[in-house]
Design a protein around this motif. Sequence first.
Motif, PDB file in Angstrom:
ATOM      1  N   ASP A 157      10.184   0.383  -6.303  1.00  0.00           N
ATOM      2  CA  ASP A 157      10.889  -0.809  -5.826  1.00  0.00           C
ATOM      3  C   ASP A 157      10.380  -1.163  -4.424  1.00  0.00           C
ATOM      4  O   ASP A 157      10.143  -0.273  -3.599  1.00  0.00           O
ATOM      5  N   ALA A 158      10.229  -2.466  -4.186  1.00  0.00           N
ATOM      6  CA  ALA A 158       9.610  -2.932  -2.943  1.00  0.00           C
ATOM      7  C   ALA A 158      10.295  -2.445  -1.652  1.00  0.00           C
ATOM      8  O   ALA A 158       9.597  -2.108  -0.691  1.00  0.00           O
ATOM      9  N   PRO A 159      11.649  -2.374  -1.576  1.00  0.00           N
ATOM     10  CA  PRO A 159      12.242  -1.903  -0.311  1.00  0.00           C
ATOM     11  C   PRO A 159      11.770  -0.503   0.089  1.00  0.00           C
ATOM     12  O   PRO A 159      11.608  -0.220   1.281  1.00  0.00           O
ATOM     13  N   CYS A 160      11.548   0.384  -0.909  1.00  0.00           N
ATOM     14  CA  CYS A 160      11.039   1.728  -0.581  1.00  0.00           C
ATOM     15  C   CYS A 160       9.581   1.666  -0.122  1.00  0.00           C
ATOM     16  O   CYS A 160       9.156   2.446   0.738  1.00  0.00           O
ATOM     17  N   ILE A 161       8.809   0.740  -0.693  1.00  0.00           N
ATOM     18  CA  ILE A 161       7.427   0.531  -0.242  1.00  0.00           C
ATOM     19  C   ILE A 161       7.449   0.098   1.227  1.00  0.00           C
ATOM     20  O   ILE A 161       6.645   0.550   2.051  1.00  0.00           O
ATOM     21  N   ALA A 162       8.407  -0.777   1.574  1.00  0.00           N
ATOM     22  CA  ALA A 162       8.524  -1.271   2.955  1.00  0.00           C
ATOM     23  C   ALA A 162       8.824  -0.119   3.910  1.00  0.00           C
ATOM     24  O   ALA A 162       8.219   0.005   4.980  1.00  0.00           O
ATOM     25  N   GLU A 163       9.790   0.745   3.496  1.00  0.00           N
ATOM     26  CA  GLU A 163      10.209   1.836   4.371  1.00  0.00           C
ATOM     27  C   GLU A 163       9.067   2.840   4.589  1.00  0.00           C
ATOM     28  O   GLU A 163       8.771   3.238   5.731  1.00  0.00           O
ATOM     29  N   LEU A 164       8.404   3.226   3.503  1.00  0.00           N
ATOM     30  CA  LEU A 164       7.276   4.155   3.647  1.00  0.00           C
ATOM     31  C   LEU A 164       6.119   3.489   4.394  1.00  0.00           C
ATOM     32  O   LEU A 164       5.384   4.141   5.135  1.00  0.00           O
ATOM     33  N   GLY A 165       5.977   2.190   4.201  1.00  0.00           N
ATOM     34  CA  GLY A 165       4.931   1.445   4.904  1.00  0.00           C
ATOM     35  C   GLY A 165       5.145   1.480   6.406  1.00  0.00           C
ATOM     36  O   GLY A 165       4.212   1.684   7.185  1.00  0.00           O
ATOM     37  N   ARG A 166       6.418   1.312   6.809  1.00  0.00           N
ATOM     38  CA  ARG A 166       6.721   1.353   8.243  1.00  0.00           C
ATOM     39  C   ARG A 166       6.392   2.733   8.825  1.00  0.00           C
ATOM     40  O   ARG A 166       5.766   2.841   9.884  1.00  0.00           O
ATOM     41  N   LEU A 167       6.800   3.780   8.099  1.00  0.00           N
ATOM     42  CA  LEU A 167       6.537   5.144   8.591  1.00  0.00           C
ATOM     43  C   LEU A 167       5.034   5.402   8.707  1.00  0.00           C
ATOM     44  O   LEU A 167       4.565   5.958   9.706  1.00  0.00           O
ATOM     45  N   ARG A 168       4.282   4.994   7.680  1.00  0.00           N
ATOM     46  CA  ARG A 168       2.834   5.192   7.719  1.00  0.00           C
ATOM     47  C   ARG A 168       2.211   4.401   8.876  1.00  0.00           C
ATOM     48  O   ARG A 168       1.369   4.902   9.629  1.00  0.00           O
ATOM     49  N   PHE A 169       2.643   3.155   9.022  1.00  0.00           N
ATOM     50  CA  PHE A 169       2.083   2.299  10.072  1.00  0.00           C
ATOM     51  C   PHE A 169       2.343   2.897  11.450  1.00  0.00           C
ATOM     52  O   PHE A 169       1.469   2.901  12.324  1.00  0.00           O
ATOM     53  N   GLU A 170       3.543   3.441  11.640  1.00  0.00           N
ATOM     54  CA  GLU A 170       3.880   4.034  12.944  1.00  0.00           C
ATOM     55  C   GLU A 170       3.057   5.286  13.207  1.00  0.00           C
ATOM     56  O   GLU A 170       2.771   5.623  14.361  1.00  0.00           O
ATOM     57  N   SER A 171       2.643   5.977  12.122  1.00  0.00           N
ATOM     58  CA  SER A 171       1.881   7.207  12.355  1.00  0.00           C
ATOM     59  C   SER A 171       0.382   6.961  12.452  1.00  0.00           C
ATOM     60  O   SER A 171      -0.297   7.588  13.249  1.00  0.00           O
ATOM     61  N   ASP A 172      -0.173   6.020  11.660  1.00  0.00           N
ATOM     62  CA  ASP A 172      -1.642   5.876  11.709  1.00  0.00           C
ATOM     63  C   ASP A 172      -2.150   4.436  11.792  1.00  0.00           C
ATOM     64  O   ASP A 172      -3.353   4.200  11.704  1.00  0.00           O
ATOM     65  N   GLY A 173      -1.252   3.469  11.944  1.00  0.00           N
ATOM     66  CA  GLY A 173      -1.704   2.092  12.167  1.00  0.00           C
ATOM     67  C   GLY A 173      -2.127   1.336  10.920  1.00  0.00           C
ATOM     68  O   GLY A 173      -2.611   0.211  11.017  1.00  0.00           O
ATOM     69  N   GLY A 174      -1.964   1.939   9.731  1.00  0.00           N
ATOM     70  CA  GLY A 174      -2.250   1.202   8.501  1.00  0.00           C
ATOM     71  C   GLY A 174      -3.653   1.374   7.974  1.00  0.00           C
ATOM     72  O   GLY A 174      -4.422   2.205   8.467  1.00  0.00           O
ATOM     73  N   ASP A 175      -4.009   0.579   6.964  1.00  0.00           N
ATOM     74  CA  ASP A 175      -5.272   0.754   6.240  1.00  0.00           C
ATOM     75  C   ASP A 175      -6.292  -0.312   6.609  1.00  0.00           C
ATOM     76  O   ASP A 175      -5.959  -1.357   7.145  1.00  0.00           O
ATOM     77  N   ASP A 176      -7.549  -0.021   6.260  1.00  0.00           N
ATOM     78  CA  ASP A 176      -8.613  -1.011   6.395  1.00  0.00           C
ATOM     79  C   ASP A 176      -8.432  -2.039   5.278  1.00  0.00           C
ATOM     80  O   ASP A 176      -8.444  -1.682   4.096  1.00  0.00           O
ATOM     81  N   LEU A 177      -8.268  -3.291   5.663  1.00  0.00           N
ATOM     82  CA  LEU A 177      -7.910  -4.334   4.703  1.00  0.00           C
ATOM     83  C   LEU A 177      -8.962  -4.500   3.610  1.00  0.00           C
ATOM     84  O   LEU A 177      -8.651  -4.567   2.428  1.00  0.00           O
ATOM     85  N   ALA A 178     -10.216  -4.555   4.010  1.00  0.00           N
ATOM     86  CA  ALA A 178     -11.281  -4.855   3.042  1.00  0.00           C
ATOM     87  C   ALA A 178     -11.397  -3.773   1.977  1.00  0.00           C
ATOM     88  O   ALA A 178     -11.423  -4.062   0.790  1.00  0.00           O
ATOM     89  N   SER A 179     -11.447  -2.522   2.409  1.00  0.00           N
ATOM     90  CA  SER A 179     -11.782  -1.460   1.449  1.00  0.00           C
ATOM     91  C   SER A 179     -10.577  -0.905   0.710  1.00  0.00           C
ATOM     92  O   SER A 179     -10.732  -0.090  -0.201  1.00  0.00           O
ATOM     93  N   LEU A 180      -9.369  -1.328   1.071  1.00  0.00           N
ATOM     94  CA  LEU A 180      -8.176  -0.792   0.393  1.00  0.00           C
ATOM     95  C   LEU A 180      -8.241  -1.113  -1.105  1.00  0.00           C
ATOM     96  O   LEU A 180      -8.510  -2.238  -1.502  1.00  0.00           O
ATOM     97  N   ARG A 181      -8.039  -0.084  -1.927  1.00  0.00           N
ATOM     98  CA  ARG A 181      -8.096  -0.275  -3.374  1.00  0.00           C
ATOM     99  C   ARG A 181      -6.877   0.371  -4.018  1.00  0.00           C
ATOM    100  O   ARG A 181      -6.236   1.218  -3.413  1.00  0.00           O
ATOM    101  N   PRO A 182      -6.571  -0.042  -5.256  1.00  0.00           N
ATOM    102  CA  PRO A 182      -5.456   0.606  -5.949  1.00  0.00           C
ATOM    103  C   PRO A 182      -5.739   2.095  -6.148  1.00  0.00           C
ATOM    104  O   PRO A 182      -6.893   2.529  -6.083  1.00  0.00           O
TER     105      PRO A 182
END
Lengths: 342, 235
Positions: free
Chosen positions: B191-216
Motif C-alpha cells: 500500500d502506498a502510505p507504507c511506501i511513503a513512510e519507508l521512502g522517507r526513512l531511506r531518503f533521510e539515511s542515504d538521500g534516495g536513488d539515482d533517477l535514471a538507473s533505478l529499475r524495478p
Amino acid sequence: MLTLGIETSCDETAAAVVRGPGEAGVELLSSVVASQDDLHAHFGGIVPEVASRRHIEMIMPVVGEALQRAQAEWDDLSAIAVTVGPGLIGSLVVGVAAAKGLAIARGLPLVGVHHLEGHIYSAAIDSTLTFPSVVLIASGGHSHLVLMREHGEYEVLGRTLDDAPGEAFDKGARLLGLPYPGGPALAELADSSAGRVDPLPRARLPGSLDFSFSGVKTALARLVKEQELDAEGRARAAAAYQESIALSLAERAIEAAEESGYLPIVAVGGVACNRRLRALLAAKAEEAGLPVIFPDTKLCTDNGAMVAAAGAHKFGHAGADSLDLDCAANLQLRSWPRAEQD
Amino acid sequence: MLILALETATERVSAALVSDAEVRAAWHAETAGDLCRRFAPHIAELLERGDADFGEIDLIAVGLGPGSFTSLRIGLATAKAIAHSRDVPLVGISSLAAMAWQVRRRFSGLLCPVLDARRGDLYAAGYQVADGAMHQLQSEVAAKPQALAAALRQHGYPITFFGEMAPDQARALEDLCPKDWKVVRDTVRPDAPCIAELGRLRFESDGGDDLASLRPIYVRMSYAEERFDIDLGLR
C-alpha cells in the motif's frame, strides 16, 4: 511553440524537441535516439521484455538530453507528443506513462501520435507536406500507401499482405547468414555486387495496391539452398533480393500516385533510407513526371522528432488528447478529429 | 515533508500524498490491464484532493516490486517523469518491505511477505523488526514454497508468512511449517502510505536513488535470457 516528442514503440528510446509548425514546417531543435541493437543482437531479433527493461532505464536520460540540446526548459514547452501504437505493448507503456507523468507534473497538453503518422510527419521537419500527396511508408514493421488530402486526413490505398519490407530485409539477411540487424547488412552486401542484377520472381497482385514479400523470400531461400554461393554469388543474391523489394515498393508507389491523379510521392520509414529504393523510386518518378520527396535518412528510422512533428501539427488541428489516453499494440491509422471552430 | 508515493506491484494499485506522516489523500483501485490509461489522471486528481501542487512535492517514493513487470514499469516511468520534471528526489522501495512494514506490529519473528509469482513460484523476502527499525534478512527471491522455507529456516527465527497467494501455495507453505511458524490467510498487499513512510526513512539515511538507473526489482531474468542462457545484467 515547442513540442517534446517521445517514441518507445519498439527498440529505440527516442525523444526530440521541435519548434512550430511555421511556414517552413517544424524546426528541429534536438533529436536523441538510444538504440538497443547491441542487446538484441544476442538473440538475432528483438526480445520484447529486454526492450522494455532498457526503455525504463533510458527514458529520462534521453528526454533530459533532448531538452538540454534544444536549450529548452520545461516552461518553454507547449505540448508533449507520444507514440501510442502500434508497437510492442511493454515498450509503448514506458513512453506513454512517462509522457503522462510529464504532462501532469508540468500541466502540459498531451498528444497521442500513431507511429505511422510519425513516419509521415518526418517529411514535415524543416520542410512541408504538400496536399494532396501519396505517402509510401516502408519500415521494419510496416508498409503502407496512404493518400493524404490534408493534414491528418489519411486514406490507406494499400498495405502489405504478409511481411513488412524491413522484416523481409531482416529475414533475407538471416538466410544469407548476415548478423543482426540484417537490413543494413544486406543492403551493404548488395551494394558490393558488381554489375546489373535481375530481380527475383515477385508476387503480382493485379487490381490492388497491396504488397507481398513472402514470395521473394521463398525465392531467396530456394536459391541459397540449391546453390553453393561463393562471396560474389552471395552479393549478387543480396542485390537481386534488394532489387525485388525496392522494385515492388517503387512500382506500387508510382501506380498509387498515378491512379490518385498524378500526385507527388513522399517516401518515409526506415526502408526509405535504402539507397537502391531511393534511386529506383527517383528514376521511375522522373520518368512518370512525378515529384518525389525523401526526408533526411536520419529522420527515416524511428526517432522522437517525427513524433514531435506529428504531435505539433495534430495539436494545432485537433487539440490535445485526454489524460486517460490509451496505447495499443495494434492500432489503425485514423484521421484526426477536427477541433471545433468558433 | 510532502511525499507522493506510488505502488503498482500487484493488481491493487495505490497512490498517496503523505505530509509529515499524515496521509493527506490516498487512492487505490483494482486494475485489469488498464493501468497505463488510468494511472496518471488519478494521480493528478489525488493532488487536487490533497490541495497540493506538483511543485510542492519534496520526495517521490515508488514501489519497485517484485510483481508484474509491465505494471511496475508504468509506476516507475510515471514516478521518474514527475521527479525529473520537478527536480524532486526519487526513492525506490521494495513492495515486499512495504508489506512487512504494514504488519510489523501485528506479527513477530521473521516477517515473510509473499506474492504470487506465477509458474508455481512465490516472490518473497524476510524482515525482522527490532527497536522500531526493520532489517532485511532475506533478499527478494522467486522460489517454490519448499525452497523458500529452506532458505528462511537458516535464519533460526519463527516465521510468519503473509501476503497474497493462491490457496494451494498457502497449503504448501502450511505443510512445511513447524509448530512455531504460521501462514496468515488474510490477504495483505502493498500500500502506498507504507511506501511513503519507508521512502522517507531511506531518503533521510542515504538521500534516495539515482533517477535514471533505478529499475524495478525483477528478481527474474527475461524468458529469452533464461532460454539462451545469456544474462544481460538487466535485473
